[in-house]
Write a protein that holds these residues in place. Structure first.
Motif, PDB file in Angstrom:
ATOM      1  N   LYS A  94       0.821  -1.225   0.000  1.00 41.49           N
ATOM      2  CA  LYS A  94       0.000   0.000   0.000  1.00 41.49           C
ATOM      3  C   LYS A  94       0.854   1.275   0.000  1.00 41.49           C
ATOM      4  CE  LYS A  94      -3.994  -2.271   1.266  1.00 41.49           C
ATOM      5  NZ  LYS A  94      -3.936  -3.442   0.446  1.00 41.49           N
ATOM      6  N   ARG A  95       1.874   1.269  -0.852  1.00 39.91           N
ATOM      7  CA  ARG A  95       2.717   2.461  -0.973  1.00 39.91           C
ATOM      8  C   ARG A  95       3.432   2.465  -2.319  1.00 39.91           C
ATOM      9  NH1 ARG A  95       6.321   0.556   3.857  1.00 39.91           N
ATOM     10  NH2 ARG A  95       6.743  -1.491   3.051  1.00 39.91           N
ATOM     11  N   GLY A  96       3.853   3.667  -2.670  1.00 38.22           N
ATOM     12  CA  GLY A  96       4.662   3.834  -3.871  1.00 38.22           C
ATOM     13  C   GLY A  96       3.862   4.165  -5.113  1.00 38.22           C
ATOM     14  N   GLY A  97       4.428   5.041  -5.892  1.00 34.87           N
ATOM     15  CA  GLY A  97       3.832   5.399  -7.165  1.00 34.87           C
ATOM     16  C   GLY A  97       2.663   6.360  -7.037  1.00 34.87           C
TER      17      GLY A  97
ATOM     18  N   PHE B 191      12.868   8.582 -15.120  1.00 31.89           N
ATOM     19  CA  PHE B 191      14.033   7.865 -14.603  1.00 31.89           C
ATOM     20  C   PHE B 191      15.180   8.817 -14.278  1.00 31.89           C
ATOM     21  CE2 PHE B 191      12.040   4.165 -16.843  1.00 31.89           C
ATOM     22  CZ  PHE B 191      11.807   3.412 -15.698  1.00 31.89           C
ATOM     23  N   ASP B 192      15.373   9.840 -15.085  1.00 26.44           N
ATOM     24  CA  ASP B 192      16.420  10.826 -14.791  1.00 26.44           C
ATOM     25  C   ASP B 192      16.157  11.521 -13.457  1.00 26.44           C
ATOM     26  OD1 ASP B 192      17.751  10.206 -17.125  1.00 26.44           O
ATOM     27  OD2 ASP B 192      17.064  11.985 -18.212  1.00 26.44           O
ATOM     28  N   ARG B 193      14.901  11.893 -13.214  1.00 23.33           N
ATOM     29  CA  ARG B 193      14.539  12.577 -11.961  1.00 23.33           C
ATOM     30  C   ARG B 193      14.640  11.648 -10.752  1.00 23.33           C
ATOM     31  NH1 ARG B 193      10.037  13.870 -14.832  1.00 23.33           N
ATOM     32  NH2 ARG B 193       8.742  12.615 -13.428  1.00 23.33           N
ATOM     33  N   GLN B 194      14.271  10.382 -10.930  1.00 21.27           N
ATOM     34  CA  GLN B 194      14.173   9.456  -9.802  1.00 21.27           C
ATOM     35  C   GLN B 194      15.465   8.692  -9.495  1.00 21.27           C
ATOM     36  OE1 GLN B 194      11.418   9.442  -7.828  1.00 21.27           O
ATOM     37  NE2 GLN B 194      10.795  11.117  -9.170  1.00 21.27           N
ATOM     38  N   GLU B 195      16.460   8.827 -10.339  1.00 21.52           N
ATOM     39  CA  GLU B 195      17.742   8.118 -10.158  1.00 21.52           C
ATOM     40  C   GLU B 195      18.297   8.314  -8.754  1.00 21.52           C
ATOM     41  OE1 GLU B 195      21.238   5.958 -10.990  1.00 21.52           O
ATOM     42  OE2 GLU B 195      19.487   6.146 -12.276  1.00 21.52           O
TER      43      GLU B 195
ATOM     44  N   PHE C 277      15.510   0.809  -0.987  1.00 19.13           N
ATOM     45  CA  PHE C 277      15.351   0.779  -2.443  1.00 19.13           C
ATOM     46  C   PHE C 277      15.916  -0.560  -2.892  1.00 19.13           C
ATOM     47  CE2 PHE C 277      15.984   1.412  -6.883  1.00 19.13           C
ATOM     48  CZ  PHE C 277      15.024   2.327  -7.251  1.00 19.13           C
ATOM     49  N   GLY C 278      15.082  -1.369  -3.507  1.00 17.30           N
ATOM     50  CA  GLY C 278      15.503  -2.693  -3.953  1.00 17.30           C
ATOM     51  C   GLY C 278      15.156  -3.803  -2.969  1.00 17.30           C
ATOM     52  N   ASN C 279      14.657  -3.436  -1.790  1.00 16.03           N
ATOM     53  CA  ASN C 279      14.275  -4.420  -0.785  1.00 16.03           C
ATOM     54  C   ASN C 279      12.848  -4.894  -1.081  1.00 16.03           C
ATOM     55  OD1 ASN C 279      13.402  -5.803   1.483  1.00 16.03           O
ATOM     56  ND2 ASN C 279      14.347  -4.374   2.931  1.00 16.03           N
ATOM     57  N   GLU C 280      12.700  -6.125  -1.472  1.00 14.35           N
ATOM     58  CA  GLU C 280      11.389  -6.654  -1.845  1.00 14.35           C
ATOM     59  C   GLU C 280      10.550  -7.046  -0.629  1.00 14.35           C
ATOM     60  OE1 GLU C 280      10.806  -8.334  -5.398  1.00 14.35           O
ATOM     61  OE2 GLU C 280      12.336  -7.035  -6.225  1.00 14.35           O
ATOM     62  N   ASP C 281      11.185  -7.161   0.544  1.00 14.91           N
ATOM     63  CA  ASP C 281      10.455  -7.517   1.760  1.00 14.91           C
ATOM     64  C   ASP C 281       9.916  -6.288   2.494  1.00 14.91           C
ATOM     65  OD1 ASP C 281      10.874 -10.278   1.434  1.00 14.91           O
ATOM     66  OD2 ASP C 281      12.898 -10.083   2.270  1.00 14.91           O
ATOM     67  N   ASP C 282      10.487  -5.133   2.226  1.00 13.21           N
ATOM     68  CA  ASP C 282      10.031  -3.870   2.814  1.00 13.21           C
ATOM     69  C   ASP C 282      10.435  -2.739   1.860  1.00 13.21           C
ATOM     70  OD1 ASP C 282       9.007  -1.956   4.556  1.00 13.21           O
ATOM     71  OD2 ASP C 282      10.827  -1.918   5.794  1.00 13.21           O
ATOM     72  N   PRO C 283       9.810  -2.693   0.682  1.00  9.17           N
ATOM     73  CA  PRO C 283      10.255  -1.755  -0.355  1.00  9.17           C
ATOM     74  C   PRO C 283       9.936  -0.301  -0.022  1.00  9.17           C
ATOM     75  CG  PRO C 283       8.230  -2.814  -1.034  1.00  9.17           C
ATOM     76  CD  PRO C 283       8.645  -3.470   0.252  1.00  9.17           C
ATOM     77  N   SER C 284      10.867   0.563  -0.382  1.00  6.87           N
ATOM     78  CA  SER C 284      10.600   1.995  -0.245  1.00  6.87           C
ATOM     79  C   SER C 284       9.544   2.388  -1.277  1.00  6.87           C
ATOM     80  CB  SER C 284      11.882   2.798  -0.476  1.00  6.87           C
ATOM     81  OG  SER C 284      12.304   2.693  -1.826  1.00  6.87           O
ATOM     82  N   PRO C 285       8.792   3.451  -1.002  1.00  8.97           N
ATOM     83  CA  PRO C 285       7.816   3.923  -1.990  1.00  8.97           C
ATOM     84  C   PRO C 285       8.473   4.257  -3.332  1.00  8.97           C
ATOM     85  CG  PRO C 285       7.452   5.010   0.116  1.00  8.97           C
ATOM     86  CD  PRO C 285       8.736   4.232   0.240  1.00  8.97           C
TER      87      PRO C 285
END
Length: 117
Positions: free
Chosen positions: A32-35, A64-68, A76-84
């Motif tokens: 329930k987060r992100g995007g 992608f340039d802005r979000q890099e 970031f990249g953690n599939e068990d507790d992903p950042s938004p």
């Protein structure tokens, strides 16, 4: 497919981009987060492998340039507790989406600027 001056450019997302966007949708549902609504719409188009417009390809590259910068964020990249931000990145196709959009943007620019013989 987009017909340019002397070339047709296929703007259909490849399977790897589609599956990455689908993973983003799954993580967003689960955590329930992100995007944003735009990111969710983009993910649905990518997942469905809908041919995109040249303008959408440019928007993807800009996103992608802005979000890099967020690739350095915690989780970031953690599939068990992903950042938004990670979820948002995946919704736009993730690293495969970025590479594909940059390649397609270059093809579009190249096709548009080639001189007619």
């Amino acid at each position: 497919m987009v017909k340019m001056k002397d070339k047709t450019v296929d703007l259909t997302p490849p399977p790897e981009v589609a599956s990455t966007a689908e993973k983003g949708l799954e993580l967003r549902r689960k955590y329930k987060r992100g995007g944003t609504n735009v990111g969710v719409a983009r993910a649905r188009d990518l997942k469905g492998r809908k041919s995109l417009s040249p303008q959408t390809i440019k928007r993807m590259v800009n996103f992608f340039d802005r979000q890099e910068v967020h690739k350095q964020d915690e989780n970031f990249g953690n599939e068990d507790d992903p950042s938004p931000e990670y979820v948002g990145w995946l919704l736009w196709g993730g690293d495969p989406g970025r590479e594909w959009a940059e390649r397609k943007k270059a093809e579009l620019v190249d096709s548009a600027t080639k001189p007619k013989n």
